[in-house]
Write an enzyme that holds these catalytic residues in place. Structure first.
Site, PDB file in Angstrom:
ATOM      1  N   THR A  72       1.058  -7.735   6.938  1.00 14.35           N
ATOM      2  CA  THR A  72       1.244  -6.259   6.982  1.00 14.35           C
ATOM      3  C   THR A  72       2.835  -5.970   6.908  1.00 14.35           C
ATOM      4  OG1 THR A  72      -0.356  -6.128   8.657  1.00 14.35           O
ATOM      5  CG2 THR A  72       1.572  -4.671   9.176  1.00 14.35           C
TER       6      THR A  72
ATOM      7  N   ASP B 214      -2.771 -12.054  11.105  1.00 15.94           N
ATOM      8  CA  ASP B 214      -3.902 -12.310  11.549  1.00 15.94           C
ATOM      9  C   ASP B 214      -4.300 -13.966  11.482  1.00 15.94           C
ATOM     10  OD1 ASP B 214      -4.894  -9.895  11.873  1.00 15.94           O
ATOM     11  OD2 ASP B 214      -6.003  -9.827   9.936  1.00 15.94           O
TER      12      ASP B 214
END
Length: 363
Positions: free
Chosen positions: A45, A126
């Site tokens: 991200t 994640d």
């Protein structure tokens, strides 16, 4: 002889000795010289983009290259001599063993160089905790290795990536971080690789070390440490990935009410060398549904590790199962995803469950 001069020489030698013991020659930099920090980019991200400046969900990860990440934070040049390298470019849910091995080998190559004092790894959040723990076990240096990510894409109004990258670079350049193991820094908080976990799907304050706590904080452009891990890591581990091209197959079976043995049997049939059972409570095994399947798997040579889905606390050996009799291993305080990593590496050394249990109590 000038006593003041002798005293200053003694102090200088003492400080140099402490620096060498704690982290090697790289920590004994000349006063005022900036550290050399390599930024290794892997995607995530922090390198993501959205359709608009208010897009914080449904964005595309891993679209921005390392050069643009560095250019976006010109302040980096004031805290370190920074270079960048794109190791790979993925969303971190796609992380796998091959990527881990590639990354670890490159890190060890760089840290062996005199002109690299620390490393920053940009990474998706994640699986950041898993990559951090893997590297914590296989990096062969006491020089700082810092993993950083972001919860908002680079195009968001209040993107957290730039300040996180800035803090990570300061931390990787800091002598205070030498010998602390692999560190994860986001949201001004410093976590250790072994304990850190993602606790919220979207908030910037997502990374926690639960009951064991942060290692420290970033404030006013410097790190403040308050504790460190007592478990062995990095240069003090027995694991060596330099000649490994693959890792043994280990998978996780999740515990829940009304579970069955299907997953255990499938993993055994697929050729797994180990299974992590993420049990309920203190790693409890469902009877008669799952425990017989795990016992049968162990008789076929599959190493069974009892972990817990709870997220906190010690999984007690011979607590919810007769581990000695069944020849099972317990994960201590490691969550299932980190227990999987340690078991894979352990199986590159031995299949002796007593030795593997020792490793779980050591790392």
């Amino acid at each position: 002889m000038n006593r003041d001069l002798t005293f200053r020489h003694w102090i200088s030698a003492l400080c140099l000795g402490i620096a060498l013991l704690s982290g090697g020659c790289a920590t004994a930099r000349e006063s005022g010289k900036l550290a050399n920090v390599m930024i290794l980019a892997t995607g995530g991200t922090i390198a993501g983009t959205g359709a608009t400046s208010t897009t914080t969900v449904g964005y595309t990860a891993a679209t921005v290259g390392v050069a643009r990440l560095i250019e976006a934070v010109p302040e980096l040049k004031t805290v370190a001599n920074v270079k960048g390298e794109q190791v790979f470019q993925i969303a971190s849910e796609n992380m796998n063993n091959d990527y881990w091995l590639k990354l670890a080998k490159r890190i060890n190559e760089l840290l062996a160089q005199d002109d690299v004092d620390g490393i920053v790894i940009t990474h998706g959040t994640d699986t950041i905790e898993e990559t951090a723990y893997f590297l914590n076990l296989v990096v062969k240096s006491r020089k700082p290795v810092v993993i950083v990510g972001a919860m908002r894409p680079s195009t968001a109004i209040s993107a957290d990536g730039p300040v996180n990258l800035y803090n990570a670079t300061i931390l990787a350049a800091s002598e205070a971080a030498v010998g602390k193991g692999v560190l994860v820094v986001l949201n001004d908080q410093i976590n250790g690789a072994r304990e850190v976990t993602k606790t919220n799907t979207a908030n910037a304050d997502t990374f926690r070390s639960w009951e064991l706590g942060f290692l420290g904080y970033m404030q006013n452009n410097q790190p403040y440490f308050y504790r460190q891990s007592t478990r062995r890591h990095t240069a003090d581990t027995e694991f060596d990935v330099s000649k490994l091209d693959a890792l043994p197959a280990v998978d996780i079976v999740y515990g829940y009410a009304n579970m069955n043995r299907t997953a255990v049997d499938a993993f055994v049939a697929a050729g797994d060398k180990g299974i992590i059972h993420a049990g309920v409570g203190d790693g409890s095994l469902a009877r008669p549904a799952v425990e017989p399947a795990l016992i049968e798997a162990r008789k076929k040579g599959v190493v069974i590790v009892r972990s817990s889905r709870v997220g906190n606390g010690i999984v007690a050996r011979n607590g919810e199962a007769k581990d000695d009799d069944l020849d099972f291993v317990v994960s201590d305080t490691l969550n299932p995803q980190k227990a999987r990593i340690l078991l894979m590496l352990a199986l590159t050394k031995t299949s002796d469950t007593k030795e593997i249990q020792r490793m779980f109590y050591t790392y």
